[in-house]
Design a protein around this motif. Structure first.
Motif, short mmCIF file in Angstrom:
data_model
loop_
_atom_site.label_atom_id
_atom_site.label_comp_id
_atom_site.label_asym_id
_atom_site.label_seq_id
_atom_site.Cartn_x
_atom_site.Cartn_y
_atom_site.Cartn_z
N SER A 172 -10.05 -6.61 9.87
CA SER A 172 -10.71 -5.79 10.99
C SER A 172 -10.92 -4.93 10.07
N GLN A 173 -11.90 -3.44 10.34
CA GLN A 173 -12.08 -2.88 9.75
C GLN A 173 -10.64 -1.76 9.59
N HIS A 174 -9.92 -2.22 10.48
CA HIS A 174 -8.47 -1.25 9.95
C HIS A 174 -7.13 -1.66 9.36
N THR A 175 -7.65 -3.24 9.23
CA THR A 175 -7.14 -3.69 8.09
C THR A 175 -6.32 -3.66 6.90
N SER A 176 -4.89 -2.95 5.95
CA SER A 176 -4.87 -2.27 5.14
C SER A 176 -5.08 -2.94 4.36
N LEU A 177 -5.58 -2.56 2.64
CA LEU A 177 -5.47 -3.29 2.02
C LEU A 177 -4.18 -4.02 1.11
N GLY A 178 -3.12 -3.33 1.64
CA GLY A 178 -1.89 -3.53 0.76
C GLY A 178 -1.53 -5.82 1.94
N GLN A 179 -2.05 -5.44 3.28
CA GLN A 179 -1.91 -6.78 3.95
C GLN A 179 -3.11 -7.78 3.45
N MET A 180 -3.98 -6.85 3.17
CA MET A 180 -4.61 -8.26 3.04
C MET A 180 -4.96 -9.07 1.66
N TRP A 181 -3.85 -7.93 0.74
CA TRP A 181 -4.00 -8.18 -1.19
C TRP A 181 -2.52 -9.80 -1.12
N ARG A 182 -1.46 -8.83 -0.13
CA ARG A 182 -0.56 -10.29 0.82
C ARG A 182 -0.70 -11.53 0.81
N SER A 183 -1.56 -11.32 1.95
CA SER A 183 -2.07 -12.81 2.77
C SER A 183 -2.86 -13.10 1.69
N VAL A 184 -3.69 -12.69 0.77
CA VAL A 184 -4.37 -13.51 -0.42
C VAL A 184 -3.10 -14.38 -1.39
N ARG A 185 -1.98 -13.65 -1.96
CA ARG A 185 -1.24 -14.45 -2.88
C ARG A 185 -0.46 -14.97 -1.96
N THR A 186 0.12 -14.86 -0.74
CA THR A 186 0.15 -15.94 0.53
C THR A 186 -0.43 -17.26 -0.11
N ALA A 187 -1.76 -17.12 0.04
CA ALA A 187 -2.73 -18.38 -0.23
C ALA A 187 -2.63 -19.48 -0.92
N SER A 188 -2.33 -17.86 -2.21
CA SER A 188 -2.82 -18.55 -3.85
C SER A 188 -1.14 -20.05 -3.44
N GLY A 189 -0.14 -19.51 -3.08
CA GLY A 189 1.16 -20.85 -3.32
C GLY A 189 1.86 -19.13 -3.89
N ALA A 190 2.01 -18.22 -3.91
CA ALA A 190 2.96 -17.32 -3.92
C ALA A 190 4.70 -17.70 -3.14
N ALA A 191 5.28 -17.19 -4.12
CA ALA A 191 6.57 -16.95 -2.88
C ALA A 191 6.93 -16.73 -1.49
N PRO A 192 6.78 -17.36 0.05
CA PRO A 192 7.00 -16.40 0.49
C PRO A 192 7.96 -15.06 0.43
N PRO A 193 7.85 -14.52 1.70
CA PRO A 193 8.56 -12.80 1.38
C PRO A 193 9.76 -13.63 2.66
N HIS A 194 10.65 -12.32 2.07
CA HIS A 194 11.73 -13.12 3.08
C HIS A 194 12.37 -11.76 3.34
N PRO A 195 12.00 -11.80 4.59
CA PRO A 195 12.44 -10.33 5.27
C PRO A 195 13.76 -10.38 5.71
N ALA A 196 13.87 -9.02 6.18
CA ALA A 196 15.73 -9.05 6.46
C ALA A 196 16.18 -9.54 7.54
N ALA A 197 16.86 -10.37 7.88
CA ALA A 197 17.69 -10.94 8.80
C ALA A 197 17.78 -9.87 10.24
N HIS A 198 17.87 -7.89 10.33
CA HIS A 198 17.66 -8.00 11.71
C HIS A 198 16.84 -5.99 10.49
N PRO A 199 16.24 -5.42 11.53
CA PRO A 199 15.52 -4.42 10.97
C PRO A 199 16.33 -2.78 9.99
N HIS A 200 17.65 -3.08 10.92
CA HIS A 200 18.51 -2.32 10.77
C HIS A 200 20.18 -3.21 10.77
#
Length: 394
Positions: A206-234
């Motif tokens: 949408s018009q509120h989607t950030s470029l950072g989020q868009m590029w992360r999704s493009v790298r994901t679709a191109s076969g880049a390594a999946p992100p490794h989120p933390a098991a807990h935010p804190h």
């Protein structure tokens, strides 16, 4: 100097002095306006090593009151580190492996330093493995289809593997045609799953989607390594909270008053019983024997290796020299009352084992053909300690 139509001011002089004082930083602006009113407000600085072939331009359509700028740098994408090499245990030449350890142990004198003795043993095993065991080919670090992989894709890939095994076992035209049909069907399912995921991803823009989020999704679709989120935010705060809850729930203050009084009355007698038990010599308070080591090795199997890459199979096929070296390290650790620093940085806390009861008071297990209960207890206690040390050594 900064190619701005505005009058010279204090901020501009400060930037100009910085560019003169820092020779390895260059300005990429070409003088083109970066603001809708003609100002050069957006400056792009880059190191001189990258400035030679860098391309800077103003985007013609992405704008608000400022124009978006595009900077292209001639930098190759970073190469991900290769996984550490592993030995192919299935193709090991154990005779050559044992011969290398025999040659090392023949002239080796164990030092007094336990840490150095453990490092020498590890180095000898690694050298023998390099000589007698080939390396495995490096594997992929991640699946490139992880972003659209689902149960349907997994099921069709499983069918492809089954039909490939069938064709390899019975290579005839019917099985070949069946395999081709299954492969074609699996490709269709994968393409459909990929298209569905792609459309689902595009629908989130949408018009509120950030470029950072868009590029992360493009790298994901191109076969880049999946992100490794933390098991807990804190994680640190959550661990402290859980530790506080566990401590409060396990505290003796939660017990009834009469129970706490009984514990206080029994505490001196318990401390005295522990002190007396520590002074009594036990039959297992002796260095490990070769028989106990061999019994522990027969029950071992390969698990995940640590940084040294030595699996349990190498210890199990070390031969007489390897057994003698490992036994010397284990007994040196037992004598010192601590483990080598490389073995998980842990110290052995000597706890006296309970003495076995007389054979007459022990219940006889059904079907026991030989051996007294006392001997079985001794073998079991000694083997358990060897198992623990072998797991630390591995």
């Amino acid at each position: 100097m900064l190619q701005s139509p505005s009058p010279t001011n204090e901020t501009g002089r400060h930037l100009a002095v910085l560019l003169e004082d820092i020779p390895h930083v260059r300005l990429l602006n070409t003088g083109e306006a970066t603001h809708t009113r003609g100002g050069r407000l957006d400056l792009t600085l880059v190191s001189s090593d990258l400035a030679a072939d860098a391309i800077w331009e103003v985007h013609p359509t992405l704008t608000s009151d400022h124009f978006a700028t595009l900077t292209s740098l001639p930098v190759a994408p970073p190469v991900p580190p290769r996984p550490p090499p592993r030995w192919n245990i299935r193709r090991a030449d154990w005779s050559r492996f044992q011969a290398s350890l025999d040659e090392w142990w023949a002239d080796y004198q164990p030092p007094d330093d336990l840490h150095q003795q453990e490092r020498d043993l590890t180095a000898a095993i690694q050298t023998a493995a390099t000589t007698a065991i080939p390396m495995c080919a490096p594997s992929r670090r991640h699946r490139t289809d992880w972003w659209y992989y689902n149960d349907e894709v997994r099921e069709h890939n499983h069918r492809v593997n089954l039909h490939r095994k069938l064709y390899k076992k019975r290579p005839n035209p019917n099985n070949l045609k069946l395999l081709q049909e299954v492969v074609a069907r699996a490709r269709q399912v994968s393409l459909r799953a990929k298209e569905d995921k792609w459309l689902e991803w595009c629908a989130t823009f949408s018009q509120h989607t950030s470029l950072g989020q868009m590029w992360r999704s493009v790298r994901t679709a191109s076969g880049a390594a999946p992100p490794h989120p933390a098991a807990h935010p804190h994680p640190q705060q959550e661990a402290e909270r859980l530790a506080t809850i566990f401590t409060s729930r396990g505290s003796s203050n939660q017990l009834p008053l009469h129970t706490r009084r009984t514990q206080q009355q029994l505490q001196p007698h318990r401390d005295e019983a522990v002190r007396e038990a520590m002074e009594v010599a036990d039959m297992t308070d002796r260095p490990f024997s070769l028989q106990e080591l061999q019994q522990a090795k027969r029950r071992g199997r390969d698990t995940a290796t640590r940084a040294d890459g030595v699996p349990y199979s190498m210890l199990a096929h070390a031969g007489p020299a390897g057994d003698a070296a490992l036994l010397a390290t284990l007994n040196a650790s037992w004598t010192a009352g601590r483990l080598p620093p490389a073995w998980k940085e842990a110290d052995i806390q000597p706890i006296p084992k309970p003495r076995p009861r007389p054979p007459s008071t022990l219940p006889k297990p059904a079907g026991a053909a030989r051996g007294s209960a006392e001997h079985r207890h001794e073998d079991h206690a000694g083997s358990s300690e060897v198992d623990q040390c072998m797991r630390h050594a591995e």
